[in-house]
Design an enzyme around this catalytic site. Structure first.
Site, PDB file in Angstrom:
ATOM      1  N   ASP A 103       9.193  -7.649   0.176  1.00 29.81           N
ATOM      2  CA  ASP A 103       9.035  -7.057  -1.153  1.00 29.81           C
ATOM      3  C   ASP A 103       9.135  -5.540  -1.061  1.00 29.81           C
ATOM      4  OD1 ASP A 103       8.636  -9.294  -2.916  1.00 29.81           O
ATOM      5  OD2 ASP A 103       6.748  -9.658  -1.855  1.00 29.81           O
ATOM      6  N   ASP A 117       8.300 -16.678  -7.031  1.00 33.75           N
ATOM      7  CA  ASP A 117       7.546 -15.638  -6.341  1.00 33.75           C
ATOM      8  C   ASP A 117       6.348 -15.219  -7.185  1.00 33.75           C
ATOM      9  OD1 ASP A 117       6.802 -13.496  -4.773  1.00 33.75           O
ATOM     10  OD2 ASP A 117       8.667 -12.363  -5.022  1.00 33.75           O
TER      11      ASP A 117
HETATM   12 ZN    ZN Z   1       9.053 -10.917  -3.855  1.00 35.26          ZN
END
Ligand code: ZN
Length: 206
Positions: free
Chosen positions: A26, A166
């Site tokens: 991320d 996610d």
């Molecule tokens: Zn992510």
């Protein structure tokens, strides 16, 4: 990897190497999302010992600036945000032209219908089931309906587009996510906060 122990990163990399299928990275810029996570030095170090594919989720504006750098580091999957790209089709093509899989990520408020004219060109869709920027948040329930709509759209178009989800994924909602058409789940704190992370990974897969 957002939920990893950054003082002992190697330990969590080895857990993924042994028990999970992919490294989800991320990347945040503090502009598109209200947080900054990690950047290329960290990705480079993870890549140096990773035995599973690297999946970079770019929560940044103007992601085209970094795509070739990710390719050079061996990243195989790159997702960019629908909400952050002025020329999304071009950005996806740019990712794919380097031999990587290009994905479109969508925020919780972005409808499935936004994908109508990009789904044909994307290798995967990343459905954000929390607002991007932080780990450990609660799953937004209507994501399930959106996943089902995207799946339906893909079937209607005769596409095999993968759906990755996610945010807030746990053992309870994983079953519903699978039923809605999810192919791949990104799981952070559910694993790292578990008393038995390896068992939790096995349970999620089951
Ligand atoms: Zn992510």
């Amino acid at each position: 990897m957002l939920a990893a122990d950054f003082l002992h990163l190697e330990k969590d990399v080895e857990t993924v190497n042994s028990y999970a299928d992919i490294f989800h990275l991320d990347v945040m810029d503090g502009v598109f999302v209200p947080n900054i996570s990690f950047g290329f030095p960290v990705i480079k170090n993870i890549a140096s010992i990773a035995k599973k594919p690297l999946d970079a989720h770019l929560m940044i504006i103007d992601p085209d600036r970094y795509i070739s750098k990710l390719h050079d580091m061996g990243v195989e999957y790159v997702s960019v945000h629908y909400e952050a790209c002025n020329h999304l089709h071009r950005t996806i093509q740019n990712i794919q032209s380097m031999g990587m899989k290009g994905g479109v990520a969508i925020n919780p408020h972005t409808p499935a219908s936004s994908l109508e004219y990009i789904l044909d060109y994307a290798d995967f869709v990343l459905v954000m089931s929390v607002n991007p920027g932080f780990g450990g948040q609660s799953f937004i329930e209507n994501s399930l309906r959106k996943i089902a709509e995207i799946k339906e759209m893909a079937i209607r178009k005769g596409l095999n587009t993968l759906i990755e989800v996610d945010g807030g994924v746990n053992l309870k909602n994983a079953v519903d996510l699978k039923a809605a058409g999810t192919d791949s789940i990104v799981v952070g704190s559910t694993i790292t906060s578990s008393p038995n992370p390896l068992q939790t990974i096995a349970d999620l897969k089951a």
